[in-house]
Design a protein around this motif. Structure first.
Motif, PDB file in Angstrom:
ATOM      1  N   GLY A 323      -4.147  39.318  19.986  1.00  0.00           N
ATOM      2  CA  GLY A 323      -4.673  39.909  21.210  1.00  0.00           C
ATOM      3  C   GLY A 323      -5.683  41.008  20.990  1.00  0.00           C
ATOM      4  N   HIS A 500      -5.325  46.554  29.301  1.00  0.00           N
ATOM      5  CA  HIS A 500      -5.730  45.614  28.260  1.00  0.00           C
ATOM      6  C   HIS A 500      -6.164  46.351  26.992  1.00  0.00           C
ATOM      7  CE1 HIS A 500      -5.437  42.425  31.202  1.00  0.00           C
ATOM      8  NE2 HIS A 500      -6.285  43.062  31.999  1.00  0.00           N
ATOM      9  N   LYS A 503      -6.601  45.173  23.091  1.00  0.00           N
ATOM     10  CA  LYS A 503      -7.810  44.726  22.393  1.00  0.00           C
ATOM     11  C   LYS A 503      -8.172  45.657  21.239  1.00  0.00           C
ATOM     12  CE  LYS A 503      -9.847  42.315  26.360  1.00  0.00           C
ATOM     13  NZ  LYS A 503     -11.008  42.240  27.291  1.00  0.00           N
ATOM     14  N   SER A 507      -1.578  42.873  21.443  1.00  0.00           N
ATOM     15  CA  SER A 507      -1.190  42.604  22.828  1.00  0.00           C
ATOM     16  C   SER A 507       0.134  43.247  23.221  1.00  0.00           C
ATOM     17  CB  SER A 507      -1.117  41.091  23.068  1.00  0.00           C
ATOM     18  OG  SER A 507      -0.194  40.486  22.173  1.00  0.00           O
ATOM     19  N   ASN A 510      -0.532  47.568  25.414  1.00  0.00           N
ATOM     20  CA  ASN A 510      -1.609  47.373  26.391  1.00  0.00           C
ATOM     21  C   ASN A 510      -1.887  48.568  27.297  1.00  0.00           C
ATOM     22  OD1 ASN A 510      -2.938  44.876  26.101  1.00  0.00           O
ATOM     23  ND2 ASN A 510      -1.106  43.793  26.802  1.00  0.00           N
TER      24      ASN A 510
END
Length: 521
Positions: A323, A500, A503, A507, A510
């Motif tokens: 992720g 998010h 990144k 993941s 987050n």
């Protein structure tokens, strides 16, 4: 009193629910009137449009071309300024500065024009919504008395439901307008703050340097990477160095002048001023120059600038299986990463983020880690030992957990103050973020800080626990993140707001749940 754009956005969001669920005529009338009491988007669009177009008319392209022609004609090796700057270097810097000013005028103008268009649309949509709410009020008529409000026949219920449906459309339009106005206000604030921070020469306000000296210091970048993204002196450095220069005694000022004039490269001069900005005494800076003098710009970059932003660092290369962004740049010294525990095995993310953040703003601190006591070492294993020892020292100072695991928020705030703040002159304060609205509200302050060159620690959490990183840069709608796993990458504003942040890590991490913002002491 007019609400802020964020307050208006939240208030109307709440009223969307109140109107759509109103169970009586009087409750519905009250909710509609509450919505109408929320102020409309404010701002003089005609003035904003005029200013935006005026800024964009300031075309410096011809000036840039003329300076560029002079720079390429092979000027003789004559000196300019108090610090013995080559005239040819000064002319080249003037060209870069003219280009930067031109971009700032155009970019600032474009930001205002974009904001103007969004504000016009928001005002129009808000007006439509208000008219719809007034129509719903006309359908409802006056409020019922106490007894009448206790009973509602079928016809009255039908009127209320129709009016409620209409009012829901109206308040929905107002809410959409408030969202658009809030997003546009944030974007224009972000962009204008960035362009102001890049008006770099005026930040160095000292009267003890000539215009040529100031120009060269402001326009000198570390070798490697994108020159625009890797200036040695940040806007905050320039402002702070100027203030400290003006407060020096006559003897110390003369010593600084001698050091600047005796430097072998523009980069050496810039690092001396960065050391002054970081709060070091002239005596300490003299010792520092003794260690770095005579080294080429590449050596200086490796030892004194931990993070270099590559030209392609913002390219979207998709996500890895965990992720995180595929496009990550590793932060290394001679192949050894600036990473927690020296190999990523320890849980000293708070201390490790703080160490690297301090090294970014203080070249003496960076050299102690990379070059050792002599400042001359080029040994990745020795660097690793010193790096881990400093991480452990700060972990202990911040009352971190046993076995080099975890640190509480009070300890994190403390070491941010004593380590990063000691070099920037700032007091770091924790801001807890309990959701997207709180992250959106703090974003402008975060972006202004990092645009000026002041790192912002950020904590993230998720199914994998919690982790500390640092926001170190901003370009457009992107934030540059240093992860103490030894890399940097970019995430979008929406990634930060909407959970998010994996990144930049993975993941399982987050949600940004706190930031530590610097405020000048």
């Amino acid at each position: 009193m007019t609400e802020s754009t964020g307050e208006r956005r939240k208030r109307l969001g709440d009223l969307c629910h109140d109107i759509s669920t109103a169970g009586s005529k009087n409750d519905l009338i009250d909710a509609i009137n509450d919505a109408l009491a929320v102020s409309a988007p404010v701002g003089d669009t005609a003035t904003l449009e005029f200013l935006g177009k005026l800024y964009q008319k300031q075309d410096l392209e011809d000036l840039y071309k003329r300076i560029d022609r002079v720079a390429k004609k092979g000027l003789p090796d004559v000196w300019a300024g108090n610090t013995s700057v080559l005239a040819s270097d000064a002319v080249a810097a003037a060209g870069r500065a003219a280009g930067a000013v031109g971009r700032a005028f155009y970019g600032g103008g474009q930001a205002l024009l974009t904001f103007t268009d969004a504000l016009k649309d928001a005002k129009s949509q808000d007006g439509d919504g208000r008219e719809t709410l007034h129509e719903a009020l006309r359908m409802l008529g006056g409020k019922d008395g106490w007894f009448d409000d206790l009973y509602e026949d079928d016809d009255e219920e039908a009127v209320r439901l129709n009016a409620r449906s209409l009012a829901s459309l109206g308040v929905g339009d107002m809410h959409k307008a408030a969202i658009a106005a809030d997003d546009a206000a944030h974007a224009v604030a972000r962009d204008l703050n960035k362009w102001v921070s890049e008006a770099r020469i005026r930040k160095l306000g000292t009267g003890n340097l000539t215009a040529v000296d100031k120009l060269m210091l402001a326009e000198t970048s570390a070798v490697d990477g994108d020159p625009v993204l890797n200036e040695i002196l940040t806007a905050h450095d320039l402002e702070r160095a100027g203030r400290r220069m003006d407060r020096l005694s006559a003897a110390d000022r003369a010593a600084m002048d001698r050091m600047l004039a005796g430097s072998d490269s523009p980069q050496e001069r810039a690092y001396l001023m960065k050391a002054l900005a970081a709060g070091h005494s002239v005596t300490e800076i003299e010792q520092f120059q003794g260690k770095i003098h005579g080294h080429d710009p590449e050596w200086l970059r490796r030892h004194l600038t931990p993070v270099v932003t590559a030209v392609d660092s913002m390219d979207d290369e998709g996500l890895a299986p965990d992720g995180s962004n595929n496009n990550k740049d590793y932060v290394t010294f001679d192949g050894q990463r600036w990473i927690q525990g020296g190999d990523g095995s320890e849980g000293t993310c708070v201390a490790s983020s703080t160490v690297t953040a301090r090294a970014m703003v203080d070249p003496l601190y960076a050299l102690d880690l990379t070059g050792g006591r002599s400042g001359q070492e080029d040994d990745p294993e020795a660097f690793k030992r010193r790096l881990v020892a400093e991480q452990h020292r700060l972990h202990t100072e911040g009352d971190g957990g046993d076995h080099w695991e975890g640190m509480g928020p009070d300890g994190q705030e403390h070491i941010a103050d004593t380590t990063i703040g000691a070099a920037t002159g700032d007091d770091y304060q924790r801001h807890d973020l309990d959701g997207a609205a709180a992250r959106r509200a703090v974003l402008t302050d975060v972006e202004k800080a990092v645009a000026d060159g002041r790192p912002v620690p950020v904590d993230v959490k998720g199914k994998d626990g919690a982790h500390a990183m640092t926001i170190i840069g901003q370009e457009g709608d992107k934030l540059q993140i240093y992860n103490p796993w030894g890399s940097t990458t970019w995430v979008s504003e929406n990634d930060f707001i909407n959970g998010h942040m994996g990144k930049a890590a993975d993941s399982g991490l987050n949600d940004a749940y706190s930031v530590y913002l610097p405020t000048a002491q």
